[in-house]
Scaffold this active site. Structure first.
Site, PDB file in Angstrom:
ATOM      1  N   CYS A  81       0.784  -1.242   0.000  1.00  0.00           N
ATOM      2  CA  CYS A  81       0.000   0.000   0.000  1.00  0.00           C
ATOM      3  C   CYS A  81       0.813   1.288   0.000  1.00  0.00           C
ATOM      4  CB  CYS A  81      -0.931   0.009   1.208  1.00  0.00           C
ATOM      5  SG  CYS A  81      -2.092  -1.376   1.265  1.00  0.00           S
ATOM      6  N   HIS A 144      -2.966   6.393   4.369  1.00  0.00           N
ATOM      7  CA  HIS A 144      -1.827   5.493   4.590  1.00  0.00           C
ATOM      8  C   HIS A 144      -0.491   6.098   4.148  1.00  0.00           C
ATOM      9  CE1 HIS A 144      -0.935   0.895   5.048  1.00  0.00           C
ATOM     10  NE2 HIS A 144      -0.393   1.642   5.993  1.00  0.00           N
TER      11      HIS A 144
END
Length: 570
Positions: A81, A144
């Site tokens: 990610c 994130h």
């Protein structure tokens, strides 16, 4: 007959009319589009109908395929990610600014909402550039990419990265966010987390034995039972702490849910995007819709529970697709469809290792090898569709490799914003592809695992071949194609450094099953070509401080957000 003066007068009038006539339409600068970018989380290339899935219901993403351009070989910038998403926003590999693991001791992604890791302030993303060119930008969903630095709160927030509005989770949707399904962040007891129906009988048994002298092995039984109960309670505390501290929901920089209610999140996210589009319908806007789905934990709204043929994972895919449909309908409702550039992609391949109570909570890699965390095609080849009716031809497919890195320069090209000249970028402007053409350039894509260059994909300009060279490969289970129970490592015993690199021709062998013989002339020619491209790429890299060091990428009480202290619950 017309005399000379009359002819001169008529000629003058004709010239005057021509000078005030509107120029050819091709000479008029085209109006700049609005922008909607959908980023799915952990969605596999085999999970979407127009990419071959005939059992999951994804009508809205499929409609984009019919009405737009399907990028059949689009590659994520990395297979996990944080570095993948950073590269998409900045047009540069995350290794250039340290947002990648540099050793076995470092995690490959940001692991705490209170870490001091993030994209350095000197790295410009496309949102900053669009904002200075009259775009209003909203970011919705999973970030994130860091929140606070060591010396400043919210320095890595979307609001400091060119976005005017933010609604979403600053970390990610973890297993920890849905109580009782496990933990990804903290160590847990060896004993499997027990169901409540088993816990109460054990407590009652422990109490009975404590006050009874009928059992000769009473002390041993007591020790085992109380140890079980203590471990169970520690497990609960473990998950509660992680859930309260990391599963948080922000509106701008204000904490509005702690912990987040995962089952209602997609609907709330969709409403926020709909309201943003309505509010800014008469102005230039960009909405980045970064879904928390389909990353586990797989909680979904009641109306989608049990609706798919693929359990909880399928239910989540179908809820996400319905959200895409609602947002596309909002564009249609305000007559914005033909003036909006829409881009749908996933951040990397599916989490094949994600099993909860024996049920796979990850997606499909299709015909490809590997998944999330690996540089095999299944980890980096992602479903990607681009749509803008009237501007992008409908129903076309582009089979040559492209990359998430291309989004940055392409957006700037479409909006008439100049590329910064003081930095190195890794993507290409593919606007010619969006018109049905070809890029006609040598293209190589460098697949990193942390700071290690594991593989390279190259598509030479004058051939139809697509080559994939592996220098290092994660050690996979031959049956499941996963690296045990977690994301593949980049360093240590879990990685095989190949003495002879593996070379595949992806047009004929997309599953990467049959490497070319290393003694063949073709192998040597391709190896030499790729080596030259790698050398040129590496010459542009400079040593940089790791943003994912154990010091930066760790929990900090000072930086931890908390509402209703000390309960951290709201």
């Amino acid at each position: 007959m017309l005399n000379r003066n009359t002819l001169l007068l008529l000629l003058f009038q004709a010239v005057n009319v021509m000078s005030h006539t509107k120029p050819n339409i091709d000479l008029i600068p085209k109006s700049r589009p609005n922008i909607v970018i959908f980023i799915a989380d952990d969605l596999g290339i085999g999970d979407v109908g127009c990419y071959g899935n005939d059992t999951l219901h994804t009508p809205n993403i499929d409609s984009m395929c019919k009405r737009g351009l399907k990028l059949n070989h689009n590659l994520a910038a990395e297979s996990v990610c944080t570095p993948s998403r950073a590269a998409l926003l900045t047009g540069r590999y995350a290794v250039r600014y340290g947002l990648t693991a540099s050793s076995l001791s470092e995690q490959r992604v940001i692991t705490s909402a209170s870490s001091s890791s993030g994209i350095p302030s000197n790295i410009t993303g496309f949102a900053e550039l669009l904002k200075t060119n009259n775009y209003t930008n909203g970011y919705f969903g999973k970030w994130h990419l860091g929140l606070h630095s060591d010396d400043k709160d919210f320095s890595y927030s979307p609001l400091n990265r060119g976005f005017d509005y933010y609604f979403g989770m600053p970390l990610t949707n973890l297993l920890d966010c849905d109580f009782g399904v496990g933990s990804e962040l903290l160590p847990t007891p060896i004993l499997k987390f027990p169901k409540t129906k088993f816990f109460l009988p054990f407590v009652l048994a422990a109490v009975v034995i404590t006050f009874s002298f009928l059992f000769p092995m009473r002390k041993l039984l007591l020790l085992m039972l109380w140890l079980y109960i203590v471990l169970w309670l520690l497990h609960i505390l473990n998950m509660l702490l992680s859930r309260q501290l990391n599963c948080i929901l922000l509106k701008n920089n204000e904490l509005v849910e702690q912990p987040v209610r995962v089952e209602t999140l997609t609907n709330k996210l969709t409403i926020e995007v709909e309201n943003f589009i309505e509010k800014h319908q008469n102005h230039l806007f960009m909405a980045v819709v970064s879904y928390h789905k389909v990353h586990a934990a797989l909680a979904t709204s009641k109306e989608f529970v049990g609706q798919s043929k693929h359990g909880k994972y399928g239910d989540n895919v179908e809820e996400m697709d319905a959200s895409v449909g609602r947002i596309l309908n909002t564009l249609q409702r305000f007559n914005l469809t033909e003036s909006t550039f829409v881009y749908f992609t996933s951040d990397h391949g599916p989490a094949l290792y994600m099993y909860v109570d024996g049920e796979l909570h990850g997606g499909s890699k299709g015909i490809f090898k590997g998944g999330k965390g690996s540089s095999w095609e299944g980890g980096i080849r992602v479903p990607t569709v681009v749509m803008m009716p009237g501007k992008i031809p409908a129903g076309i497919i582009y089979d040559k490799p492209t990359s998430a890195l291309d989004l940055f320069p392409t957006l700037l090209s479409l909006t008439g914003v100049s590329m910064p000249s003081n930095d190195i970028f890794d993507g290409e402007d593919i606007s010619v592809i969006l018109k049905g053409g070809n890029l006609n350039k040598n293209r190589c894509f460098f697949h990193y695992c942390g700071t290690r260059l594991q593989a390279v994909t190259c598509a030479p300009k004058y051939t139809k071949h697509i080559w994939k060279l592996h220098y290092e490969i994660p050690i996979l289970d031959n049956r499941t194609e996963v690296c045990g129970l977690d994301i593949c490592p980049c360093f240590g015993d879990g990685v095989e450094i190949l003495k002879t690199p593996l070379l595949f021709e992806l047009q004929s062998d997309p599953g990467e099953n049959n490497s070319l013989v290393s003694s063949s002339l073709r192998y040597k020619e391709v190896l030499s070509f790729i080596a030259g491209m790698v050398e040129g790429h590496k010459s542009t890299l400079t040593p940089i401080e790791s943003q994912l060091s154990t010091v930066k990428n760790s929990f900090s009480l000072k930086r931890q957000m908390c509402c209703n202290y000390p309960f951290c619950s709201c």
